[in-house]
Design a protein around this motif. Structure first.
Motif, short mmCIF file in Angstrom:
data_model
loop_
_atom_site.label_atom_id
_atom_site.label_comp_id
_atom_site.label_asym_id
_atom_site.label_seq_id
_atom_site.Cartn_x
_atom_site.Cartn_y
_atom_site.Cartn_z
N MET A 57 0.86 -1.19 0.00
CA MET A 57 0.00 0.00 0.00
C MET A 57 0.89 1.24 0.00
O MET A 57 2.03 1.18 0.47
N PRO A 58 0.36 2.36 -0.48
CA PRO A 58 1.13 3.61 -0.41
C PRO A 58 1.17 4.14 1.03
O PRO A 58 0.46 3.63 1.90
N MET A 59 1.95 5.14 1.24
CA MET A 59 2.11 5.81 2.55
C MET A 59 2.78 4.87 3.56
O MET A 59 3.97 4.93 3.71
N MET A 60 2.03 4.04 4.21
CA MET A 60 2.57 3.06 5.15
C MET A 60 2.10 1.68 4.70
O MET A 60 0.90 1.44 4.61
N ASP A 61 3.03 0.78 4.42
CA ASP A 61 2.63 -0.55 3.94
C ASP A 61 2.20 -1.43 5.11
O ASP A 61 2.29 -1.05 6.27
N GLY A 62 1.71 -2.62 4.75
CA GLY A 62 1.17 -3.53 5.75
C GLY A 62 2.20 -4.08 6.71
O GLY A 62 1.86 -4.39 7.86
N ILE A 63 3.45 -4.20 6.29
CA ILE A 63 4.51 -4.67 7.20
C ILE A 63 4.76 -3.63 8.28
O ILE A 63 4.80 -3.95 9.47
N ALA A 64 4.92 -2.37 7.88
CA ALA A 64 5.13 -1.30 8.86
C ALA A 64 3.93 -1.18 9.78
O ALA A 64 4.07 -0.99 11.00
N LEU A 65 2.73 -1.31 9.21
CA LEU A 65 1.51 -1.26 10.02
C LEU A 65 1.48 -2.42 11.02
O LEU A 65 1.17 -2.22 12.19
N ALA A 66 1.81 -3.62 10.56
CA ALA A 66 1.80 -4.79 11.45
C ALA A 66 2.80 -4.61 12.60
O ALA A 66 2.48 -4.94 13.75
N LEU A 67 3.98 -4.08 12.31
CA LEU A 67 4.97 -3.86 13.35
C LEU A 67 4.48 -2.84 14.39
O LEU A 67 4.59 -3.06 15.60
N ALA A 68 3.89 -1.74 13.91
CA ALA A 68 3.37 -0.71 14.83
C ALA A 68 2.17 -1.24 15.62
O ALA A 68 2.06 -1.00 16.82
N ALA A 69 1.28 -1.97 14.94
CA ALA A 69 0.10 -2.51 15.61
C ALA A 69 0.50 -3.54 16.67
O ALA A 69 -0.07 -3.55 17.77
N ALA A 70 1.44 -4.39 16.36
CA ALA A 70 1.88 -5.40 17.32
C ALA A 70 2.51 -4.75 18.55
O ALA A 70 2.32 -5.22 19.67
N ARG A 71 3.22 -3.66 18.33
CA ARG A 71 3.85 -2.94 19.44
C ARG A 71 2.81 -2.22 20.31
O ARG A 71 2.85 -2.31 21.52
N ASP A 72 1.89 -1.51 19.66
CA ASP A 72 0.94 -0.66 20.38
C ASP A 72 -0.37 -1.34 20.76
O ASP A 72 -1.07 -0.86 21.66
N HIS A 73 -0.72 -2.41 20.08
CA HIS A 73 -1.98 -3.11 20.31
C HIS A 73 -1.72 -4.63 20.31
O HIS A 73 -2.20 -5.34 19.43
#
Length: 128
Positions: A57-73
């Motif tokens: 995906m543009p902007m923030m891809d799913g890998i970066a999202l998964a890393l942030a989500a796993a850390r914060d949620h």
């Protein structure tokens, strides 16, 4: 049923998957990219049970999202989707953070089964 955050930059895919998951009684919230999803995760009044996200995906891809989500949620189960073999390879090594990677294109039955399996694999909440 479950609260699901569905993230994909393709509107047609989001609509298709949302309809499939709502057939099973899930409450689905859409996000159009990783940054939008991260905002929705942070602003949610109730936590999401599942983050279902495309990798590419543009902007923030799913890998970066998964890393942030796993850390914060950390209680949110993560299920990735991709139609690209090289993107699937990028998800290797994230087994501790994600449940699985679903390969596109998929049928209604395949995505519903993948979501059910991811939700069923969730750890039960600790007793109070």
């Amino acid at each position: 049923m479950a609260r699901i955050l569905l993230t994909d930059d393709e509107e047609a895919v989001r609509g298709f998957v949302q309809r499939a998951l709502e057939m099973d009684g899930h409450a689905v919230t859409q996000a159009f990219d990783g940054a939008d999803a991260l905002d929705k995760l942070g602003l949610a009044m109730e936590p999401f049970d599942l983050l279902l996200t495309d990798i590419r995906m543009p902007m923030m891809d799913g890998i970066a999202l998964a890393l942030a989500a796993a850390r914060d949620h950390p209680d949110t189960t993560i299920l990735l989707m991709t139609g690209y073999a090289d993107q699937r390879e990028r998800a290797e090594g994230l087994e501790a953070l994600i449940h699985d990677v679903v390969t596109k294109p998929f049928s209604l039955a395949q995505i519903r089964t993948a979501v059910t399996e991811a939700l069923d694999a969730r750890q039960p909440a600790p007793a109070a």
